[in-house]
Design a protein around this motif. Sequence first.
Motif, PDB file in Angstrom:
ATOM      1  N   THR A   1      -2.843  -3.027   9.876  1.00  0.00           N
ATOM      2  CA  THR A   1      -4.141  -3.690   9.839  1.00  0.00           C
ATOM      3  C   THR A   1      -4.621  -4.039  11.237  1.00  0.00           C
TER       4      THR A   1
ATOM      5  N   ARG B   1      -7.614   1.852   3.676  1.00  0.00           N
ATOM      6  CA  ARG B   1      -7.603   0.429   4.009  1.00  0.00           C
ATOM      7  C   ARG B   1      -9.001  -0.150   4.234  1.00  0.00           C
TER       8      ARG B   1
ATOM      9  N   ASN C   1       0.804  -1.217   0.000  1.00  0.00           N
ATOM     10  CA  ASN C   1       0.000   0.000   0.000  1.00  0.00           C
ATOM     11  C   ASN C   1       0.838   1.269   0.000  1.00  0.00           C
TER      12      ASN C   1
ATOM     13  N   GLY D   1      -0.275  -6.331   3.586  1.00  0.00           N
ATOM     14  CA  GLY D   1      -1.136  -6.310   2.413  1.00  0.00           C
ATOM     15  C   GLY D   1      -0.996  -7.549   1.560  1.00  0.00           C
TER      16      GLY D   1
END
Length: 321
Positions: free
Chosen positions: A211, A264, A11, A137
């Motif tokens: 995340t 995200r 990302n 990712g």
Amino acid sequence: MRVGVLDVGSNTVRLEIADATGAVPLPVHTVKYRLRLADDVDSEGRLPEYAVERLAEAATAAEEEARSWGVARLAAFATAIVREAPNRDQIVEAVHKRSGLQLRIMSGRREAELTFLAARRWMGWRAGPMVLLDIGGGSVEVAFGRSGVPDLAVSAPLGAGRLTREHFGPADPPSAEQLRAVRRQVRHQLRDVTARIRWEQPHTAVATSRTLHQLARLCGAAPGREGPFTPRYLKRGRLRKELSRLARLPAAERAELPGISPARAGQALAGALVAHTTMTLLDIKTLQLCPWALREGVLIHELEQDAPGASGSPTTAHTCP
């Protein structure tokens, strides 16, 4: 001495600069280049020429930024997005030709090892036998160990962005069967390693990666503005409840939830599925969030290579002119 790392991910491309005069690296400056390279890969995982050019431009800007901050050495590395690209040699060559940086390809296992190293240094020895989970990712890293070096470190192609592309496609929100397919893939890929770690009965379970930090915030953890020393946890039971909400919402509405950034939001659901399924496989009820991860692990490794009496493999450093 001032050192830096340049992390090329799925990302973002992130530059982190730290002072290395004390016992630990002290971050002083970060820059993010939001390239979203994962959105550009073709069906074979190849990065097209225009995406490679954008990456080379970002690397050049990062090298110039590092030099302006007095960085003596800049370590540049790439993870799954470049590691798995069929044209990775051309990508490395283009970055070097444009920026002068030698972009090193980090293996999944090495990624897990260095992330574990950073988490161990942050958590300290009181953490005891420790299991680590990192969701990126493109890949997921799981490691276990009793010391600063993990006894077991694995990387699996279960990144939140990758699973979103492979299983959800344009579905927004995805179907129940698509969600079950993600869970099946995670169980298939991680069943053996998680069973092995369960035997060890880890004392502490640690989470890193953006995340997992965003999921923890969604589940009630303190916001980032309260600083890195505020304890933060991700509880499996709460995550299960939030998963149901994420699964009902399209990406645009997920971005309005606490902690979920617009950048995200599209992959947040897949990330939550990976996190919950892995925690279940490991029989972990609570993950403790750690602010240090791969970049800090690289910084620590770089500094310790320079320590008196240090030995080991060559570093990934590039000396700024």
